[in-house]
Design an enzyme around this catalytic site. Structure first.
Site, PDB file in Angstrom:
ATOM      1  N   GLY A  13       0.835  -1.210   0.000  1.00 51.30           N
ATOM      2  CA  GLY A  13       0.000   0.000   0.000  1.00 51.30           C
ATOM      3  C   GLY A  13       0.860   1.247   0.000  1.00 51.30           C
ATOM      4  O   GLY A  13       0.503   2.258   0.589  1.00 51.30           O
ATOM      5  N   ARG A  16       0.326   5.692  -1.722  1.00 53.82           N
ATOM      6  CA  ARG A  16      -0.138   6.980  -1.167  1.00 53.82           C
ATOM      7  C   ARG A  16      -0.266   6.849   0.351  1.00 53.82           C
ATOM      8  O   ARG A  16      -0.053   5.770   0.899  1.00 53.82           O
ATOM      9  CB  ARG A  16      -1.465   7.416  -1.805  1.00 53.82           C
ATOM     10  CG  ARG A  16      -2.615   6.458  -1.591  1.00 53.82           C
ATOM     11  CD  ARG A  16      -3.806   6.829  -2.481  1.00 53.82           C
ATOM     12  NE  ARG A  16      -4.813   5.778  -2.475  1.00 53.82           N
ATOM     13  CZ  ARG A  16      -5.930   5.822  -1.757  1.00 53.82           C
ATOM     14  NH1 ARG A  16      -6.193   6.869  -1.027  1.00 53.82           N
ATOM     15  NH2 ARG A  16      -6.795   4.822  -1.795  1.00 53.82           N
ATOM     16  N   VAL A  64      -2.579  -7.525  -2.057  1.00 52.73           N
ATOM     17  CA  VAL A  64      -2.234  -8.377  -0.908  1.00 52.73           C
ATOM     18  C   VAL A  64      -3.333  -9.377  -0.565  1.00 52.73           C
ATOM     19  O   VAL A  64      -3.062 -10.403   0.065  1.00 52.73           O
ATOM     20  CB  VAL A  64      -1.877  -7.554   0.361  1.00 52.73           C
ATOM     21  CG1 VAL A  64      -0.610  -6.746   0.163  1.00 52.73           C
ATOM     22  CG2 VAL A  64      -3.035  -6.700   0.830  1.00 52.73           C
ATOM     23  N   ASN A  90       1.253  -2.463   5.347  1.00 53.39           N
ATOM     24  CA  ASN A  90       0.509  -1.212   5.533  1.00 53.39           C
ATOM     25  C   ASN A  90      -0.807  -1.185   4.753  1.00 53.39           C
ATOM     26  O   ASN A  90      -1.732  -0.466   5.143  1.00 53.39           O
ATOM     27  CB  ASN A  90       1.416  -0.042   5.089  1.00 53.39           C
ATOM     28  CG  ASN A  90       0.647   1.219   4.845  1.00 53.39           C
ATOM     29  OD1 ASN A  90       0.312   1.948   5.782  1.00 53.39           O
ATOM     30  ND2 ASN A  90       0.318   1.506   3.582  1.00 53.39           N
ATOM     31  N   SER A 142      -4.305  -0.637  14.197  1.00 50.02           N
ATOM     32  CA  SER A 142      -4.992   0.658  14.346  1.00 50.02           C
ATOM     33  C   SER A 142      -5.455   0.792  15.785  1.00 50.02           C
ATOM     34  O   SER A 142      -5.757  -0.216  16.447  1.00 50.02           O
ATOM     35  CB  SER A 142      -6.216   0.692  13.428  1.00 50.02           C
ATOM     36  OG  SER A 142      -7.062   1.770  13.786  1.00 50.02           O
ATOM     37  N   TYR A 154     -13.476  -3.552  10.551  1.00 51.51           N
ATOM     38  CA  TYR A 154     -12.116  -2.993  10.618  1.00 51.51           C
ATOM     39  C   TYR A 154     -11.452  -3.333  11.960  1.00 51.51           C
ATOM     40  O   TYR A 154     -10.294  -3.754  12.012  1.00 51.51           O
ATOM     41  CB  TYR A 154     -12.238  -1.482  10.423  1.00 51.51           C
ATOM     42  CG  TYR A 154     -10.960  -0.707  10.274  1.00 51.51           C
ATOM     43  CD1 TYR A 154     -10.303  -0.614   9.045  1.00 51.51           C
ATOM     44  CD2 TYR A 154     -10.416  -0.010  11.351  1.00 51.51           C
ATOM     45  CE1 TYR A 154      -9.147   0.140   8.912  1.00 51.51           C
ATOM     46  CE2 TYR A 154      -9.266   0.742  11.234  1.00 51.51           C
ATOM     47  CZ  TYR A 154      -8.628   0.820  10.005  1.00 51.51           C
ATOM     48  OH  TYR A 154      -7.478   1.569   9.877  1.00 51.51           O
ATOM     49  N   LYS A 158      -8.148  -5.538  12.571  1.00 53.72           N
ATOM     50  CA  LYS A 158      -6.966  -4.932  13.187  1.00 53.72           C
ATOM     51  C   LYS A 158      -6.614  -5.620  14.514  1.00 53.72           C
ATOM     52  O   LYS A 158      -5.436  -5.670  14.895  1.00 53.72           O
ATOM     53  CB  LYS A 158      -7.185  -3.427  13.384  1.00 53.72           C
ATOM     54  CG  LYS A 158      -7.306  -2.639  12.057  1.00 53.72           C
ATOM     55  CD  LYS A 158      -6.048  -2.735  11.212  1.00 53.72           C
ATOM     56  CE  LYS A 158      -6.064  -1.773  10.028  1.00 53.72           C
ATOM     57  NZ  LYS A 158      -4.842  -1.900   9.195  1.00 53.72           N
TER      58      LYS A 158
HETATM   59  P1  NAP Z   1      -5.105   5.191   2.312  1.00 51.96           P
HETATM   60  O1  NAP Z   1      -4.704   6.626   2.167  1.00 51.96           O
HETATM   61  O2  NAP Z   1      -6.483   4.794   1.937  1.00 51.96           O
HETATM   62  O3  NAP Z   1      -4.050   4.294   1.515  1.00 51.96           O
HETATM   63  C1  NAP Z   1      -4.154   2.901   1.513  1.00 51.96           C
HETATM   64  C2  NAP Z   1      -3.213   2.320   0.492  1.00 51.96           C
HETATM   65  O4  NAP Z   1      -3.377   0.889   0.508  1.00 51.96           O
HETATM   66  C3  NAP Z   1      -3.536   2.789  -0.929  1.00 51.96           C
HETATM   67  O5  NAP Z   1      -2.338   3.042  -1.614  1.00 51.96           O
HETATM   68  C4  NAP Z   1      -4.262   1.599  -1.525  1.00 51.96           C
HETATM   69  O6  NAP Z   1      -4.135   1.437  -2.920  1.00 51.96           O
HETATM   70  C5  NAP Z   1      -3.562   0.441  -0.841  1.00 51.96           C
HETATM   71  N1  NAP Z   1      -4.341  -0.793  -0.898  1.00 51.96           N
HETATM   72  C6  NAP Z   1      -5.657  -0.946  -0.607  1.00 51.96           C
HETATM   73  N2  NAP Z   1      -6.018  -2.228  -0.809  1.00 51.96           N
HETATM   74  C7  NAP Z   1      -4.901  -2.887  -1.230  1.00 51.96           C
HETATM   75  C8  NAP Z   1      -4.644  -4.230  -1.598  1.00 51.96           C
HETATM   76  N3  NAP Z   1      -5.607  -5.146  -1.603  1.00 51.96           N
HETATM   77  N4  NAP Z   1      -3.383  -4.560  -1.978  1.00 51.96           N
HETATM   78  C9  NAP Z   1      -2.400  -3.636  -1.987  1.00 51.96           C
HETATM   79  N5  NAP Z   1      -2.595  -2.340  -1.670  1.00 51.96           N
HETATM   80  C10 NAP Z   1      -3.833  -1.975  -1.296  1.00 51.96           C
HETATM   81  O7  NAP Z   1      -4.935   4.715   3.820  1.00 51.96           O
HETATM   82  P2  NAP Z   1      -3.909   5.191   4.958  1.00 51.96           P
HETATM   83  O8  NAP Z   1      -4.635   6.131   5.836  1.00 51.96           O
HETATM   84  O9  NAP Z   1      -2.614   5.569   4.369  1.00 51.96           O
HETATM   85  O10 NAP Z   1      -3.788   3.811   5.769  1.00 51.96           O
HETATM   86  C11 NAP Z   1      -2.664   2.961   5.668  1.00 51.96           C
HETATM   87  C12 NAP Z   1      -2.778   1.888   6.737  1.00 51.96           C
HETATM   88  O11 NAP Z   1      -2.840   2.503   8.027  1.00 51.96           O
HETATM   89  C13 NAP Z   1      -4.043   1.032   6.622  1.00 51.96           C
HETATM   90  O12 NAP Z   1      -3.745  -0.297   7.011  1.00 51.96           O
HETATM   91  C14 NAP Z   1      -4.978   1.668   7.641  1.00 51.96           C
HETATM   92  O13 NAP Z   1      -5.949   0.758   8.109  1.00 51.96           O
HETATM   93  C15 NAP Z   1      -3.988   2.060   8.721  1.00 51.96           C
HETATM   94  N6  NAP Z   1      -4.437   3.115   9.615  1.00 51.96           N
HETATM   95  C16 NAP Z   1      -4.670   4.380   9.166  1.00 51.96           C
HETATM   96  C17 NAP Z   1      -5.074   5.358  10.072  1.00 51.96           C
HETATM   97  C18 NAP Z   1      -5.319   6.777   9.659  1.00 51.96           C
HETATM   98  O14 NAP Z   1      -5.725   7.566  10.530  1.00 51.96           O
HETATM   99  N7  NAP Z   1      -5.108   7.170   8.417  1.00 51.96           N
HETATM  100  C19 NAP Z   1      -5.250   5.030  11.409  1.00 51.96           C
HETATM  101  C20 NAP Z   1      -5.015   3.737  11.837  1.00 51.96           C
HETATM  102  C21 NAP Z   1      -4.597   2.787  10.926  1.00 51.96           C
HETATM  103  P3  NAP Z   1      -5.088   2.234  -3.974  1.00 51.96           P
HETATM  104  O15 NAP Z   1      -4.556   3.628  -4.010  1.00 51.96           O
HETATM  105  O16 NAP Z   1      -4.889   1.498  -5.243  1.00 51.96           O
HETATM  106  O17 NAP Z   1      -6.463   2.145  -3.431  1.00 51.96           O
END
Ligand code: NAP
Length: 246
Positions: A13, A16, A64, A90, A142, A154, A158
């Site tokens: 992931g 971005r 993944v 990630n 998370s 979710y 997690k």
């Molecule tokens: P995001 O901006 O939505 O980015 C997620 C990334 O994962 C995107 O590049 C997406 O690709 C990719 N992805 C989604 N499904 C996938 C798959 N099946 N195989 C490979 N790549 C895949 O999310 P984020 O906020 O950066 O979150 C990253 C991680 O942190 C996640 O696990 C999320 O649950 C965790 N997290 C985030 C927060 C927060 O506050 N942001 C808090 C706690 C945990 P596409 O661009 O192609 O969709």
């Protein structure tokens, strides 16, 4: 000073959000970073940015949630570079809904990516890292793993990541491999920017530091766990949430 020179890292992931910041950080510290994502254009952009600013990165399109694609990511990286030192799981999605309105489809989509996706890379990575007798796996869980309204799917996934992390740390410790989980709180990415303003303000209200986190706040912690300085830290679940309490 954290130095990852000579290490080979994979970030899922990585196109971005948090993944991109993690990839930038690891490569800025010297690791060759393999950026994996679904989106080829996003990968190419991140790889180009890293390589043009003096880092070393390459891309790998991989879903993944797909067992074969995830295994190819790990095995082909090991073949190309001779090893996999760092794996950052990630990639993640959310499909939020109250439990009484949640569809089986929403449940399955999130479980497929957020927990089965972590298994799919960790399984072949554990084979590779056992052979190497070293490695660091960092899984992104998370703060929601403790339970959060509207996130039954979710939170379940997690929480599963925490159990998987702790189990793998026990299995791999004697092989010199560390396995830890990071629990980001509320970090400013596309995932959180999608929430209504009212929810944003409510979430920030739960954070001691009074602001949403930045992706770099999480990346800094991962860089430490990925480094040799954290060789004796394993099975831990580390909050990076500015003191957020859900
Ligand atoms: P995001 O901006 O939505 O980015 C997620 C990334 O994962 C995107 O590049 C997406 O690709 C990719 N992805 C989604 N499904 C996938 C798959 N099946 N195989 C490979 N790549 C895949 O999310 P984020 O906020 O950066 O979150 C990253 C991680 O942190 C996640 O696990 C999320 O649950 C965790 N997290 C985030 C927060 C927060 O506050 N942001 C808090 C706690 C945990 P596409 O661009 O192609 O969709």
């Amino acid at each position: 000073m954290i130095d990852l020179t000579g290490k080979v890292a994979i970030v899922t992931g990585g196109g971005r959000g948090l993944g991109e910041a993690i990839a930038r950080k690891l490569s800025s510290l010297g690791a060759h970073t393999v950026i994996s994502d679904l989106n080829k254009e996003a990968i190419e952009q991140v790889v180009e940015n890293i390589n043009s600013s003096g880092g070393e990165a390459s891309g790998f399109v991989s879903d993944v949630a797909n067992e074969e694609e995830a295994a190819r990511l790990i095995n082909e990286t090991a073949e190309r570079h001779g090893k996999v030192d760092i794996l950052v799981n990630n990639a993640g999605i959310n499909r939020d809904a109250m439990l009484h309105k949640m569809s089986l489809e929403q449940w399955r989509q999130v479980l497929d990516v957020n927990i089965t996706g972590v298994f799919n890379t960790m399984q072949p990575a554990s084979i590779q890292m056992r052979k190497q007798e070293q490695g660091a796996i960092i899984n992104i869980s998370s703060a929601s793993w403790m339970g959060n309204v509207g996130q039954a799917n979710y939170a379940a996934a997690k929480a599963g990541v925490v159990g998987l992390t702790k189990t793998a740390s026990k299995e791999l410790g004697r092989k010199g491999v560390t396995v830890n989980a990071i629990c980001p709180g509320f970090i400013e990415t596309d995932m959180t920017r999608a929430v209504p303003e009212k929810v944003w303000d409510m979430m920030v209200g739960k954070i001691s530091m009074g602001r949403a986190g930045q992706p770099e706040d999480v990346a800094n912690c991962i860089a430490f766990l990925a480094s040799d300085q954290a060789n004796y830290i394993t099975g831990e679940v580390i909050n990076v949430g500015g003191g957020m309490v859900l």
